[in-house]
Design an enzyme around this catalytic site. Structure first.
Site: not given
Ligand SMILES: O=C(O)[C@@H](O)C(=O)CO
Ligand SMILES: [Mg+2]
Length: 260
Positions: A143, A240
């Site tokens: 990521e 998130e």
């Protein structure tokens, strides 16, 4: 279908970690994700998942010593043994808890480590970890993380991430596309998502600034959700974010954008 996974590391932090699973269930979720579960026994987490009829879709590998500034250890040539141990530990938690995705953080590039050397090490470590994970039908995710929150984090460029995935050539290495980081890194969210769609296995969301819930900032999530549908995204969407108020009250955007 409810494809949202509550990140129990950033949401429901009003209560102790193991109590957050019940909160997720009470708020109507059937999926969760978690950054680092390693302080807690697998059995206790499994009980919580079971009692609350939840599945966990994502964990991270152990990131090294977070308090001392580690944000992953995959780029370090002199930490291979420690990296291998972190992979074993990640696989142990993932297989026992039935987690399909493991995110491997790269690490913060120190001034005395040559970037090319770090890149070669990172790619070799990713290859080894993915090979091991393939034996357990696990997918390894990488990521890009924005440089404002994590200065000098090695992976802050999605084009480089995809070119490394292609070069490594392991089918079980994919992208975790975090809209919050992508907005801070470069913007152009929808087009970039579409360009790299085939490499993306998991999505995470939060708004900018503040990393709060959708609707609190500059990202137009109503459009983004429609775009994910249009692109045919069938994966899960990790929440998130850090709730701007109480966690229970941070889900209003689902009604607002009619996404359940
Ligand atoms: O976006 C992030 O920060 C994460 O997905 C993560 O797991 C590392 O903190
Ligand atoms: Mg993320």
């Amino acid at each position: 279908m409810n494809r949202f996974a509550v990140n129990v590391s950033t949401i429901f932090t009003e209560v102790p970690f193991l109590e957050r699973f019940q909160k997720a269930r009470e708020c109507g979720f059937s999926l969760v994700e978690c950054q680092f579960p390693y302080e807690y026994p697998i059995e206790r987490i499994r009980d919580e998942l079971h009692q609350n009829q939840l599945s966990i879709v994502l964990i991270n590998l152990p990131p090294g010593n977070w308090e001392k500034g580690d944000r992953g250890i995959a780029i370090f040539p002199d930490r291979t043994a420690e990296f291998q141990r972190s992979v074993e530990e990640g696989i142990r938690y993932a297989t026992e808890l039935n987690v399909p995705y493991i995110h491997c953080m790269a690490g913060v590039l120190p001034a005395d480590l040559d970037r090319q050397k770090a890149k070669e090490t990172y790619m070799r470590h990713l290859y080894d970890a993915a090979k091991e994970m393939a034996n357990h039908s696990l997918t390894l995710l990488i990521e890009p993380i924005n440089p404002f929150d994590m200065p000098n984090y090695f992976l802050a460029n999605i084009h480089e991430a995809v070119s490394m995935i292609k070069e490594i050539g392991m089918a079980n290495i994919k992208l975790q596309y975090d809209f919050y980081h992508m907005q801070r890194i470069q913007g152009n969210l929808a087009a970039t998502f579409e360009t790299y769609f085939e490499w993306i296995a998991h999505v995470q969301i939060a708004d900018v600034p503040g990393r709060h819930e959708p609707g609190t900032g500059e990202i137009r999530y109503e459009y983004i959700f429609r775009h994910l549908e249009k692109c045919g995204y069938k994966g899960t969407i990790g929440l998130e974010y850090i709730p701007s108020g109480k966690s229970e009250q941070s889900f209003y955007w689902r009604t607002l954008y009619a996404c359940h």
